[in-house]
Motif scaffolding. Sequence first.
Motif: not given
Length: 414
Positions: A11-23
Motif C-alpha cells: 500500500a505504501i508503494l502504491w501511495g508513491f504513484t501520485y508523487i511519481l506521476t506528477t514529478t
Amino acid sequence: MNAKMAAATAAILWGFTYILTTTWLPPNPLFLAAVRALGGAVVLLVLVRSLPPREWWGRLAVLGTLNTGLFFGLFFIAATRLPGGVAAIFQALTPLATIFIAWGILRARPALMRIGAVLLGALGVSLVVLSSQATLDLIGIAAALGSMLSIATGGVLMNKWGAPPIPLLGFTGWQLLIAGVELTIIALLTQDIPSQLIPVHWLGLFLLATVLTAGACHRLYSGRADQGHLANHAATGGCGSGHGWSGLEPADPGRRTLHTGSVGAQALIVPQGGDIMNHVIQELLRSRVYFVLATLLPTYIFWWSGVNKIWDFSAAKREMAHFGLEPRALFAVLTITVQLLGSWLIISASRLAWLGALMLSVFTLSTIPLAHRFWEMQGLEAFLEQALVQDHLSVIGGLAVAAALAHAYRQARQ
C-alpha cells in the motif's frame, strides 16, 4: 515479512504513484496506464508462468477491465487533473463504495459502525491532505469517482466468483495483460502518446511498471498460495486483481458480512476483523527506531544545548556568568555533563534511565529560580516567564514518560 506487513508495504508503494506521476512522468494518463499494466504484466508472467482454465477467460476479461483497465486509466486521468489531496479522498472512500456494491450484488448487509469508520477515515484524510487552495476539475473528479467504483465492483465480483484456480501473481499478471492491451489501443486511438521521452521519464516509467506495480504485487501475494487464507489480505490499486475473497465471511448460514478497512490512499479488505494499520502501528511501537525517536525528542533541548556549549565553550561560560554562577567554567562543565549524560542514559535505554530523567528534571527545576522569577515581574513579562515555567513542568513530565518508556523497552528486549 508477514502477510500484514507485506500488505502495508504494498500500500505504501502504491501511495508513491501520485508523487511519481506528477514529478517524473509525462502528462499522458492513458499512455502511463498502458505502460504500467503491460510492464507489470510482463514481469509477473515471467515470474509465474501459469495459464488460466478456459472457464475463467470471461471472468478474467471482466476483472482485468474493472480492476486494472478502467481503474488505471481513470486513476491516471484523476492524478494528472486533480491535486493529490482531492484524489486521496476518493481513494479513502473506496471501502464505502465496496460496502454498498456488495450489498446490492452479494446481499452483504453493511454494519453501520463500518460505514461510520470509513467516513471518519475519509474525513481524516481530507483534513490532512486537503488545502484551501485545492482546485476542483470536473473531469478529474469524474475520473476519480469512476476509478473508485471500478475497483470496488471488481473486488465484489472477486468475492462472488471465489479464489482463482492459479497462483495469485499469475492471475494478477493476466489481468494486467488484458488491461494493458485495452489501454494501449485506447491510447493509440486518442493519440495520448508523448511526443518525446527524456531520461527522467524513462526512469519513472521503469519504476512505475516494476517497483510500484509488479514489485508491490509480488510483495503482497507471493507465498500466499500455500496458506489457508489465500486472500486474507487483499488490496486495491496496483494489484486490484487480488481484491477481495475473504473480505466476506459467513457470519451465520445464509448471510455474509463485509469487512473493510483502508490504508493510506489504498483500500484494504481484511477478514475476521483484522486491522493491518493497527498491526503496523504495533510493530512500529516495538521498534528500535520508534524508541530512539521517542526519547530523542523530549531530551532534545538538553543534548542539543550540551553540544552547543561544547562547540562554543566561551559562550557557555558567559551564560553561567550572566546567571551569577562562579566559577563559570566549572558550572559550564557541570551543566554540559548533566545535559549529555542525562540524555544518554534515557536514549540508550540504560538501567539508569530513571537517574537520567531525575538529573534533567532537577536541572530543569533549578533554572526556574535562576532565570524565570515570574513572581517578581509584572504584566506581559510576568505572563511570558510564567508560561516558560509551565513549559518546564511539561518537559519534566515528558522526561518521566521517556524514562518509563526506556524501562519498558529494555524489559521487552530481554
